[in-house]
Design a protein around this motif. Structure first.
Motif, PDB file in Angstrom:
ATOM      1  N   PHE A   1       0.795  -1.224   0.000  1.00 36.73           N
ATOM      2  CA  PHE A   1       0.000   0.000   0.000  1.00 36.73           C
ATOM      3  C   PHE A   1       0.831   1.281   0.000  1.00 36.73           C
ATOM      4  O   PHE A   1       0.299   2.356   0.221  1.00 36.73           O
ATOM      5  CB  PHE A   1      -0.939   0.036   1.223  1.00 36.73           C
ATOM      6  CG  PHE A   1      -1.822  -1.169   1.332  1.00 36.73           C
ATOM      7  CD1 PHE A   1      -2.690  -1.519   0.313  1.00 36.73           C
ATOM      8  CD2 PHE A   1      -1.792  -1.975   2.467  1.00 36.73           C
ATOM      9  CE1 PHE A   1      -3.511  -2.637   0.412  1.00 36.73           C
ATOM     10  CE2 PHE A   1      -2.615  -3.087   2.577  1.00 36.73           C
ATOM     11  CZ  PHE A   1      -3.468  -3.424   1.546  1.00 36.73           C
ATOM     12  N   GLY A   2       2.159   1.176  -0.207  1.00 30.58           N
ATOM     13  CA  GLY A   2       2.977   2.389  -0.223  1.00 30.58           C
ATOM     14  C   GLY A   2       2.593   3.318  -1.372  1.00 30.58           C
ATOM     15  O   GLY A   2       1.955   2.894  -2.334  1.00 30.58           O
ATOM     16  N   ASP A   3       2.986   4.587  -1.253  1.00 33.39           N
ATOM     17  CA  ASP A   3       2.653   5.574  -2.292  1.00 33.39           C
ATOM     18  C   ASP A   3       3.239   5.174  -3.636  1.00 33.39           C
ATOM     19  O   ASP A   3       4.356   4.672  -3.710  1.00 33.39           O
ATOM     20  CB  ASP A   3       3.217   6.961  -1.908  1.00 33.39           C
ATOM     21  CG  ASP A   3       2.361   7.573  -0.826  1.00 33.39           C
ATOM     22  OD1 ASP A   3       1.217   7.088  -0.644  1.00 33.39           O
ATOM     23  OD2 ASP A   3       2.846   8.499  -0.148  1.00 33.39           O
ATOM     24  N   ASN A   4       2.509   5.465  -4.699  1.00 31.85           N
ATOM     25  CA  ASN A   4       2.948   5.231  -6.089  1.00 31.85           C
ATOM     26  C   ASN A   4       3.413   3.802  -6.361  1.00 31.85           C
ATOM     27  O   ASN A   4       4.301   3.581  -7.167  1.00 31.85           O
ATOM     28  CB  ASN A   4       4.100   6.185  -6.447  1.00 31.85           C
ATOM     29  CG  ASN A   4       3.691   7.623  -6.272  1.00 31.85           C
ATOM     30  OD1 ASN A   4       2.540   7.962  -6.584  1.00 31.85           O
ATOM     31  ND2 ASN A   4       4.585   8.433  -5.750  1.00 31.85           N
ATOM     32  N   LEU A   5       2.854   2.856  -5.653  1.00 34.57           N
ATOM     33  CA  LEU A   5       3.218   1.454  -5.899  1.00 34.57           C
ATOM     34  C   LEU A   5       2.210   0.804  -6.833  1.00 34.57           C
ATOM     35  O   LEU A   5       1.027   1.137  -6.809  1.00 34.57           O
ATOM     36  CB  LEU A   5       3.230   0.670  -4.588  1.00 34.57           C
ATOM     37  CG  LEU A   5       4.393   0.895  -3.639  1.00 34.57           C
ATOM     38  CD1 LEU A   5       4.256  -0.050  -2.438  1.00 34.57           C
ATOM     39  CD2 LEU A   5       5.719   0.635  -4.334  1.00 34.57           C
ATOM     40  N   ALA A   6       2.704  -0.084  -7.662  1.00 33.53           N
ATOM     41  CA  ALA A   6       1.788  -0.934  -8.442  1.00 33.53           C
ATOM     42  C   ALA A   6       2.247  -2.362  -8.194  1.00 33.53           C
ATOM     43  O   ALA A   6       2.868  -2.986  -9.056  1.00 33.53           O
ATOM     44  CB  ALA A   6       1.850  -0.571  -9.915  1.00 33.53           C
ATOM     45  N   PRO A   7       2.007  -2.855  -6.968  1.00 35.96           N
ATOM     46  CA  PRO A   7       2.619  -4.137  -6.585  1.00 35.96           C
ATOM     47  C   PRO A   7       2.120  -5.307  -7.404  1.00 35.96           C
ATOM     48  O   PRO A   7       0.971  -5.347  -7.818  1.00 35.96           O
ATOM     49  CB  PRO A   7       2.212  -4.289  -5.119  1.00 35.96           C
ATOM     50  CG  PRO A   7       0.998  -3.451  -4.966  1.00 35.96           C
ATOM     51  CD  PRO A   7       1.090  -2.349  -5.965  1.00 35.96           C
ATOM     52  N   LYS A   8       3.041  -6.252  -7.614  1.00 37.08           N
ATOM     53  CA  LYS A   8       2.702  -7.477  -8.359  1.00 37.08           C
ATOM     54  C   LYS A   8       3.158  -8.663  -7.524  1.00 37.08           C
ATOM     55  O   LYS A   8       3.937  -8.503  -6.593  1.00 37.08           O
ATOM     56  CB  LYS A   8       3.455  -7.499  -9.688  1.00 37.08           C
ATOM     57  CG  LYS A   8       2.918  -6.529 -10.709  1.00 37.08           C
ATOM     58  CD  LYS A   8       3.675  -6.721 -12.004  1.00 37.08           C
ATOM     59  CE  LYS A   8       3.192  -5.721 -13.038  1.00 37.08           C
ATOM     60  NZ  LYS A   8       4.193  -5.494 -14.062  1.00 37.08           N
ATOM     61  N   GLY A   9       2.728  -9.839  -7.906  1.00 42.63           N
ATOM     62  CA  GLY A   9       3.206 -11.064  -7.258  1.00 42.63           C
ATOM     63  C   GLY A   9       2.289 -11.526  -6.143  1.00 42.63           C
ATOM     64  O   GLY A   9       1.281 -10.894  -5.830  1.00 42.63           O
ATOM     65  N   VAL A  10       2.677 -12.661  -5.552  1.00 41.45           N
ATOM     66  CA  VAL A  10       1.824 -13.279  -4.524  1.00 41.45           C
ATOM     67  C   VAL A  10       1.991 -12.525  -3.204  1.00 41.45           C
ATOM     68  O   VAL A  10       3.088 -12.411  -2.673  1.00 41.45           O
ATOM     69  CB  VAL A  10       2.189 -14.778  -4.350  1.00 41.45           C
ATOM     70  CG1 VAL A  10       1.394 -15.395  -3.205  1.00 41.45           C
ATOM     71  CG2 VAL A  10       1.933 -15.535  -5.644  1.00 41.45           C
TER      72      VAL A  10
END
Ligand code: SAM
Length: 378
Positions: free
Chosen positions: A127-136
């Motif tokens: 949930f950090g700023d400007n993140l587009a997290p991927k993966g499990v």
């Protein structure tokens, strides 16, 4: 590849994804070419709910029930201080009210418990700023559906195919023989086509059709992977029968149009709204869309009847649960085509057809319905 080796390879994969439960690959007592992966009958109340939780959105929740892990974009909340390796319970946000990034327990009595898992990504990664997290983000270890996580790469390519029991039953009901002339009218991606070709031991003539170029390409790929002897054509199967009595048709091998009474066996695995095949928490289908399938199914059925040889066998199947697309089509067909006779299939794993059409009780025992097994009045 030998059946025993296929079974051992599947078991190895199952051991790798099994999590807290051991899934077993077993030979079927009733279906000779089938290796069964039984789901685990986990009763909801027996799964322990843990103090820590993650909330997931509804698409992610449905995927979890089908055996998927939780990927980062699907996570809505995680309790503050949760560490990698922590065990958490997983809930679906049924009301779509959970705020992305919520850092405490979500106090909603309608959230749905899905199972438990192990955290692989922390809040700051999600949930950090400007993140587009991927993966499990969370590795799922147990769910209320009891399904293992199995995907395309799970089986030895070209030697085994993931199929559900109703799909297997359709082809068994068709009973294709070595020297039959068989038509698969709506064939892509080709799972049933492959099964038919296997039962025909790659002999006889198997014609497989689908309507669009993309679907035909997919069908070709499947048949290539399995080295299945299939003649594949792109066509609208509602228009593949020669209508004009004076018109001639090329050899069957050349593709449509086909003369009436050409095929020994026809599978009509009709396009449908696919309700009930997979777990779903929400469905935006409109009544208009839902009703649009029946006219197409009737057109395809009409074409199938014309192409079937006398004493031939036609199997009609869908992967949806509505009365109109299933018992309703059978009832309409028996009323419309006096040449048709509904026959009993030796193997019965499904439940009888639902009441609600003019099909008699005896006729309802001749069709097979697979889950939900209860009739709609109970
Ligand atoms: C339920 S799927 C078939 C699944 C396939 N039998 C299998 O087991 O892998 C229905 C297929 O019908 C095709 N289809 C829809 N309308 C059609 C038409 N008029 N003629 C031929 N194929 C059609 C769709 O493209 C879709 O691939």
């Amino acid at each position: 590849m030998d059946r025993k080796i296929v079974k051992e390879l599947i078991q190895e994969q199952l051991n790798a994804v099994a999590g807290a439960h051991g899934f077993q690959a077993e030979y079927s007592d009733f279906l000779p070419n089938v290796i069964v992966i039984n789901h685990i009958d986990i009763k909801h109340e027996k799964l322990q709910k843990l103090p820590s939780e993650v909330m997931v959105d509804l698409d992610c929740a449905a995927a979890v029930l089908r055996g998927a892990h939780i990927y980062a974009p699907g996570v809505l909340s995680m309790i503050s201080g949760t560490l990698i390796g922590d065990k958490v319970s997983i809930y679906a946000d049924l009301n779509r009210k959970c705020k992305k990034g919520l850092l405490k327990i979500f106090p909603d009595s309608r959230k749905v418990f899905l199972g438990n898992g192990v955290v692989k990504m922390t809040r700051s990664m999600l949930f950090g700023d400007n993140l587009a997290p991927k993966g499990v983000a969370v590795g799922v270890t147990e769910t209320i559906s009891g399904c293992p996580s199995i995907g395309d790469a799970f089986l030895p390519s070209g030697f085994a195919m993931l199929q559900n029991l109703p799909s297997i039953m359709c082809v068994n009901a068709l009973d294709p023989q070595k020297n039959d002339l068989v038509l698969d009218m709506c064939a892509s991606p080709g799972n049933k086509t492959i099964h038919i070709a296997a039962l025909m031991e790659n002999q006889g003539t198997l014609i497989a059709i689908d309507k669009t170029a993309g679907k035909v390409a997919q069908l070709r790929k499947t048949c290539q992977i399995f080295a299945a002897k299939v003649r594949i054509f792109q066509a609208d199967s509602s228009k593949i029968a020669v209508e004009d009595p004076g018109q001639t048709a090329a050899n069957v091998d050349q593709g449509p149009p086909f003369l009436p009474e050409t095929f020994d066996k026809i599978l009509l695995d009709a396009p449908c709204r696919v309700l009930g095949k997979r777990p779903e928490f929400h469905n935006r289908v409109t009544e208009k869309v839902l009703k649009s399938y029946v006219p197409l199914q009737r057109k395809l059925f009409t074409s199938a009847v014309s192409l079937l040889k006398p004493k031939g066998r036609l199997v009609y199947s869908t992967c949806t649960i509505t009365l109109a697309e299933n018992e309703g089509i059978v009832e309409w067909a028996l009323r419309t085509f006096k040449c048709l006779r509904l026959v009993n299939i030796a193997q019965h794993f499904g439940s009888p057809g639902w009441p609600g059409t003019t099909l008699t009780e005896v006729q309802r025992t001749k069709v097979q319905r697979f889950g939900p097994n209860l009739d709609p009045d109970t």
